[in-house]
Design a protein around this motif. Structure first.
Motif, PDB file in Angstrom:
ATOM      1  N   PRO A  90      -4.705   8.942   2.766  1.00 57.83           N
ATOM      2  CA  PRO A  90      -2.804   9.201   3.672  1.00 57.83           C
ATOM      3  C   PRO A  90      -2.817   8.075   3.998  1.00 57.83           C
ATOM      4  O   PRO A  90      -1.741   7.176   4.026  1.00 57.83           O
ATOM      5  CB  PRO A  90      -2.643  10.143   4.247  1.00 57.83           C
ATOM      6  N   ILE A  91      -4.043   7.500   4.637  1.00 61.96           N
ATOM      7  CA  ILE A  91      -4.017   6.551   5.763  1.00 61.96           C
ATOM      8  C   ILE A  91      -4.469   5.771   5.348  1.00 61.96           C
ATOM      9  O   ILE A  91      -6.363   5.862   6.539  1.00 61.96           O
ATOM     10  CB  ILE A  91      -3.662   6.572   7.290  1.00 61.96           C
ATOM     11  N   PRO A  92      -5.280   4.715   4.566  1.00 61.52           N
ATOM     12  CA  PRO A  92      -6.376   4.001   4.606  1.00 61.52           C
ATOM     13  C   PRO A  92      -6.468   2.827   5.231  1.00 61.52           C
ATOM     14  O   PRO A  92      -7.845   2.205   5.332  1.00 61.52           O
ATOM     15  CB  PRO A  92      -6.079   3.547   2.854  1.00 61.52           C
ATOM     16  N   GLY A  93      -5.659   3.008   5.729  1.00 58.64           N
ATOM     17  CA  GLY A  93      -5.869   1.067   6.545  1.00 58.64           C
ATOM     18  C   GLY A  93      -6.528   1.542   8.351  1.00 58.64           C
ATOM     19  O   GLY A  93      -6.145   2.764   9.108  1.00 58.64           O
ATOM     20  N   PHE A  94      -7.112   0.703   8.667  1.00 57.54           N
ATOM     21  CA  PHE A  94      -7.381   0.388   9.713  1.00 57.54           C
ATOM     22  C   PHE A  94      -7.608  -1.000  11.074  1.00 57.54           C
ATOM     23  O   PHE A  94      -7.255  -2.268  10.111  1.00 57.54           O
ATOM     24  CB  PHE A  94      -9.648   0.393  10.216  1.00 57.54           C
ATOM     25  N   GLU A  95      -6.969  -0.655  12.003  1.00 51.83           N
ATOM     26  CA  GLU A  95      -7.130  -2.328  12.693  1.00 51.83           C
ATOM     27  C   GLU A  95      -7.554  -1.805  14.832  1.00 51.83           C
ATOM     28  O   GLU A  95      -7.580  -0.638  14.425  1.00 51.83           O
ATOM     29  CB  GLU A  95      -5.864  -3.101  12.853  1.00 51.83           C
ATOM     30  N   LYS A  96      -8.319  -3.291  14.738  1.00 50.20           N
ATOM     31  CA  LYS A  96      -8.527  -2.712  16.055  1.00 50.20           C
ATOM     32  C   LYS A  96      -9.107  -4.635  16.472  1.00 50.20           C
ATOM     33  O   LYS A  96      -9.128  -5.510  15.994  1.00 50.20           O
ATOM     34  CB  LYS A  96     -10.179  -2.289  15.852  1.00 50.20           C
ATOM     35  N   TYR A  97      -8.852  -4.517  18.205  1.00 48.13           N
ATOM     36  CA  TYR A  97      -9.249  -5.820  18.870  1.00 48.13           C
ATOM     37  C   TYR A  97     -10.647  -5.546  19.489  1.00 48.13           C
ATOM     38  O   TYR A  97     -10.805  -4.728  19.770  1.00 48.13           O
ATOM     39  CB  TYR A  97      -8.185  -5.857  19.410  1.00 48.13           C
ATOM     40  N   ILE A  98     -11.133  -6.878  18.538  1.00 47.61           N
ATOM     41  CA  ILE A  98     -12.491  -6.180  19.612  1.00 47.61           C
ATOM     42  C   ILE A  98     -12.638  -7.649  20.495  1.00 47.61           C
ATOM     43  O   ILE A  98     -12.817  -8.913  19.994  1.00 47.61           O
ATOM     44  CB  ILE A  98     -13.879  -6.458  18.254  1.00 47.61           C
ATOM     45  N   GLU A 100       0.076   1.818   2.383  1.00 48.35           N
ATOM     46  CA  GLU A 100       1.254   1.826   1.169  1.00 48.35           C
ATOM     47  C   GLU A 100       0.452   0.791  -0.869  1.00 48.35           C
ATOM     48  O   GLU A 100       1.011   1.230  -1.760  1.00 48.35           O
ATOM     49  CB  GLU A 100       2.657   1.855   0.699  1.00 48.35           C
ATOM     50  N   ASP A 101       0.636  -0.632   0.263  1.00 48.03           N
ATOM     51  CA  ASP A 101       0.017  -1.277  -0.710  1.00 48.03           C
ATOM     52  C   ASP A 101      -1.672  -1.127  -1.681  1.00 48.03           C
ATOM     53  O   ASP A 101      -1.466  -0.894  -2.726  1.00 48.03           O
ATOM     54  CB  ASP A 101      -0.116  -2.791  -0.765  1.00 48.03           C
ATOM     55  N   VAL A 102      -2.209  -0.624  -0.648  1.00 49.10           N
ATOM     56  CA  VAL A 102      -3.360   0.003  -1.281  1.00 49.10           C
ATOM     57  C   VAL A 102      -3.258   1.278  -2.055  1.00 49.10           C
ATOM     58  O   VAL A 102      -4.364   0.844  -3.182  1.00 49.10           O
ATOM     59  CB  VAL A 102      -4.494   0.056   0.019  1.00 49.10           C
ATOM     60  N   ILE A 103      -2.513   1.860  -1.201  1.00 47.37           N
ATOM     61  CA  ILE A 103      -3.004   2.754  -2.264  1.00 47.37           C
ATOM     62  C   ILE A 103      -2.044   3.010  -3.865  1.00 47.37           C
ATOM     63  O   ILE A 103      -2.664   3.760  -5.053  1.00 47.37           O
ATOM     64  CB  ILE A 103      -1.762   4.408  -1.494  1.00 47.37           C
ATOM     65  N   LYS A 104      -1.647   1.927  -3.800  1.00 53.94           N
ATOM     66  CA  LYS A 104      -0.799   2.047  -5.661  1.00 53.94           C
ATOM     67  C   LYS A 104      -1.945   1.335  -6.193  1.00 53.94           C
ATOM     68  O   LYS A 104      -1.839   0.754  -7.177  1.00 53.94           O
ATOM     69  CB  LYS A 104       1.137   1.041  -5.143  1.00 53.94           C
ATOM     70  N   ALA A 105      -2.186  -0.101  -5.005  1.00 48.50           N
ATOM     71  CA  ALA A 105      -3.278  -1.160  -6.418  1.00 48.50           C
ATOM     72  C   ALA A 105      -4.773   0.084  -7.015  1.00 48.50           C
ATOM     73  O   ALA A 105      -5.152  -0.743  -7.435  1.00 48.50           O
ATOM     74  CB  ALA A 105      -4.052  -2.146  -5.730  1.00 48.50           C
ATOM     75  N   ILE A 106      -5.498   0.431  -5.775  1.00 44.49           N
ATOM     76  CA  ILE A 106      -7.203   0.882  -6.110  1.00 44.49           C
ATOM     77  C   ILE A 106      -6.553   2.296  -6.767  1.00 44.49           C
ATOM     78  O   ILE A 106      -5.979   3.065  -6.341  1.00 44.49           O
ATOM     79  CB  ILE A 106      -7.631   1.158  -4.828  1.00 44.49           C
ATOM     80  N   ALA A 107      -6.806   2.300  -8.012  1.00 44.35           N
ATOM     81  CA  ALA A 107      -7.482   3.649  -8.308  1.00 44.35           C
ATOM     82  C   ALA A 107      -8.178   4.389  -8.065  1.00 44.35           C
ATOM     83  O   ALA A 107      -9.562   3.897  -7.852  1.00 44.35           O
ATOM     84  CB  ALA A 107      -6.730   3.212 -10.603  1.00 44.35           C
ATOM     85  N   GLY A 108      -8.027   5.998  -8.393  1.00 44.72           N
ATOM     86  CA  GLY A 108      -9.519   6.763  -7.928  1.00 44.72           C
ATOM     87  C   GLY A 108     -10.074   7.071  -6.186  1.00 44.72           C
ATOM     88  O   GLY A 108      -9.042   6.437  -5.446  1.00 44.72           O
ATOM     89  N   TYR A 109     -11.013   7.370  -5.977  1.00 44.54           N
ATOM     90  CA  TYR A 109     -11.891   7.100  -4.728  1.00 44.54           C
ATOM     91  C   TYR A 109     -11.200   8.751  -4.088  1.00 44.54           C
ATOM     92  O   TYR A 109     -10.654   8.104  -2.473  1.00 44.54           O
ATOM     93  CB  TYR A 109     -11.897   5.533  -4.072  1.00 44.54           C
ATOM     94  N   TRP A 126      -8.981  -2.160   5.227  1.00 45.38           N
ATOM     95  CA  TRP A 126      -8.643  -0.282   4.470  1.00 45.38           C
ATOM     96  C   TRP A 126      -9.725  -0.173   3.658  1.00 45.38           C
ATOM     97  O   TRP A 126     -10.811  -0.861   3.839  1.00 45.38           O
ATOM     98  CB  TRP A 126      -7.488  -0.983   3.459  1.00 45.38           C
ATOM     99  N   VAL A 127     -10.359   1.606   3.585  1.00 50.22           N
ATOM    100  CA  VAL A 127     -11.147   2.361   3.337  1.00 50.22           C
ATOM    101  C   VAL A 127     -10.201   3.115   2.358  1.00 50.22           C
ATOM    102  O   VAL A 127      -9.801   3.550   2.847  1.00 50.22           O
ATOM    103  CB  VAL A 127     -12.294   2.881   4.128  1.00 50.22           C
ATOM    104  N   MET A 128     -11.128   2.834   1.021  1.00 47.89           N
ATOM    105  CA  MET A 128     -10.479   4.405   0.124  1.00 47.89           C
ATOM    106  C   MET A 128     -11.541   5.628  -0.124  1.00 47.89           C
ATOM    107  O   MET A 128     -12.802   4.901  -0.509  1.00 47.89           O
ATOM    108  CB  MET A 128      -9.529   4.097  -1.144  1.00 47.89           C
ATOM    109  N   SER A 129     -11.594   6.493  -0.026  1.00 46.92           N
ATOM    110  CA  SER A 129     -12.835   7.300  -0.243  1.00 46.92           C
ATOM    111  C   SER A 129     -12.736   8.277  -0.444  1.00 46.92           C
ATOM    112  O   SER A 129     -11.276   9.013   0.300  1.00 46.92           O
ATOM    113  CB  SER A 129     -13.607   7.290   1.358  1.00 46.92           C
TER     114      SER A 129
END
Length: 544
Positions: free
Chosen positions: A341-349, A325-334, A295-298
């Protein structure tokens, strides 16, 4: 004359004894009262006053800071000075140091925010010693759970100070602009800047401030303060991210007497971005495909996420694609939920071309318009090509399916003693069988036991998915050595179930000859258009 002296002596002796007995009696009563309160409130609550300290000199504003640990949350914290109520305090500061250090008293569960802090206006108090007391009471019973008191020394200073910048809790990065002013009856002053109680710099008054001279009466006026303002850029690059306390202290440079001081807090946040990689973990074994998740908060909205292996750009994620939702609740700021609204990323390489061994995986977050690197994370992965190779032909990645899921693919393995396990979202569904001859696979794939160990490498099956909820699912097929239980290989694909958007069909006529409709259905064909005849020419010979 001698008798008069004796009378005076006895009178003084009697008075001293009386004072001594009165003092002892008062001390006993006070001590008993304290013990009574301690016995009554034993183990109910614990409090400590960090600031002000005993006999600390304070002026017009007093900074109160401390903490309360209590086995009940329904408490009132009341501040008294000389037995007069001055204010009511609220627990408003997280104090992880307190929660870790103080055992009992309800712990973290009853005291998630044990700290209190507040500025109290004491400008109306006289210059002298005062008794500061804080009582903690049970709201329901009104009983005192604990109390602390100290002496403070109120002294209106001969100087006035104000900090214009930084503002309270202002965010800073590597450089902080400091600006303010001092008005003092004493011309010989030192203006010392402290950060977290460490002396950082001695400031000079170097800015004319006509607004200050006109607004602030007294303190020596223009005569003693022709240039009251100070300003300076402070290098804070060595400080860690987080909240810091800034204090400016004005001292008489000759006597070293503290004339006044002012404090504020500021926040250091060097990065506008915070990132975390959930998967893979450090030194994780991976095979032909790496599943990357994080995830990225920016604060910066227009970002790209670049994935490198051994310094080579492998892929770029342009859109964060997983709600977290777990990230948005846990990470203050950014930027919080508004910017993320959608902080997560996933990808198959796909890493089929890499050699077995350790490789460096790097994930960078960059501005999409300038490619400026905002943050990055690196870790080591261990690539291990398994003793088998698997490929899922069907379903395709992100394909839409409805009631039936047609699974098709192939496995080449150097052992015939294998189990092929099918999972949907990590829930075991069934064991698959290799039941399809795939000459194309045997010719194309070198090694892995070849034709001898894999005469029938293909598998196909149809899974009923009519009862599954309509959303994206992860299809996983594992190949296990059923003698050693060793994982030989694995493959994944994402599909959207029960959310059909497209229907595929064929048109057929006499010219197609005999049609194997079962095979048509297994090929995910939803409908067929049949030509039943020609206008003016009668009925097709295929329809009776």
């Amino acid at each position: 004359m001698i008798n008069l002296k004796k009378k005076i002596f006895y009178m003084l002796f009697f008075m001293c004894c009386l004072i001594f007995l009165t003092t002892c009696f008062s001390f006993v009563i006070f001590n008993n009262n304290v013990k009574a309160i301690e016995n009554e409130t034993l183990n109910k609550a614990k409090m400590y006053i960090d600031n002000p300290t005993y006999m600390q000199m304070v002026n017009n504003k007093m900074y109160i800071r401390g903490w309360v640990m209590s086995d009940t949350q329904n408490i009132d914290i009341t501040l008294y000075i000389d037995n007069k109520i001055m204010d009511t305090l609220q627990r408003n500061e997280e104090r992880e140091d307190v929660i870790k250090a103080i055992i009992g008293y309800g712990g973290r569960e009853k005291n998630p925010i044990p700290g209190f802090e507040k500025y109290i206006d004491i400008s109306e108090l006289e210059d002298k010693l005062h008794i500061l007391r804080i009582d903690v009471k049970d709201k329901n019973s009104g009983k005192i759970l604990t109390q602390e008191q100290i002496l403070i020394n109120v002294k209106k200073y001969d100087a006035k100070i104000y900090i214009d910048n930084p503002e309270y809790m202002q965010n800073n990065k590597y450089d902080m602009y400091l600006r303010g002013w001092v008005m003092s009856q004493t011309e010989n002053v030192d203006i010392n800047l402290y950060i977290d109680n460490n002396l950082v710099y001695t400031l000079q008054r170097n800015e004319e401030r006509e607004d200050v001279i006109k607004a602030i009466a007294g303190y020596g006026g223009r005569k003693k303060n022709p240039i009251p303002g100070f300003e300076k850029h402070i290098d804070i690059s060595s400080l860690k991210d987080g909240i810091h306390t800034l204090k400016i202290e004005v001292k008489n440079s000759i006597t070293k007497e503290i004339l006044n001081y002012e404090t504020t807090k500021f926040n250091i946040q060097k990065n506008d971005v915070k990132m975390y990689i959930d998967n893979p973990i450090y030194m994780e074994n991976v095979n032909n495909k790496i599943y990357i998740r994080g995830w990225v908060m920016s604060y910066v909205e227009n970002i790209n996420i670049n994935i490198y292996i051994d310094g080579k750009l492998i892929d770029t994620i342009k859109q964060r694609n997983e709600e977290r939702e777990d990230v948005i609740k846990a990470i203050a700021g950014y930027g919080g939920r508004e910017k993320n609204p959608i902080p997560g990323f996933e990808k198959y390489i796909d890493v089929l071309q890499l050699l077995d061994g350790t490789h460096k995986l790097k994930v960078e977050v960059v501005k999409s318009n300038t490619s400026e690197i905002l943050t990055k994370e690196e870790l080591i992965i261990n690539l291990k090509k398994y003793k088998a190779k698997i490929y899922i032909d069907n379903p395709l990645y992100n394909e839409y399916k409805e009631d039936k899921l047609y699974i098709r693919g192939w496995i080449m393995a150097d052992t015939q003693n294998i189990d092929i396990n099918l999972y949907i979202d990590d829930n075991f569904v069934k064991k698959l069988q290799r039941n399809e001859q795939r000459e194309d696979v045997i010719k194309a794939i070198i090694g892995y036991g070849g034709r001898e160990k894999n005469p029938i490498p293909g598998f196909e099956d149809t899974i009923d998915i009519s009862k599954l909820e309509g959303k994206k699912y992860k299809i996983k097929i594992e190949v296990i050595n059923n003698e050693t239980n060793e994982l030989l290989c694995i493959d994944f694909v994402d599909v959207n179930l029960n959310n059909k958007q497209y229907y595929y069909g064929i048109d057929v006529s006499y010219y197609q000859g005999e049609i194997d409709w079962k095979k048509v259905k297994n090929d995910n064909i939803d409908f067929a258009i049949l030509r039943a005849g020609f206008r003016g020419w009668g009925t097709s010979r295929k329809f009776k």
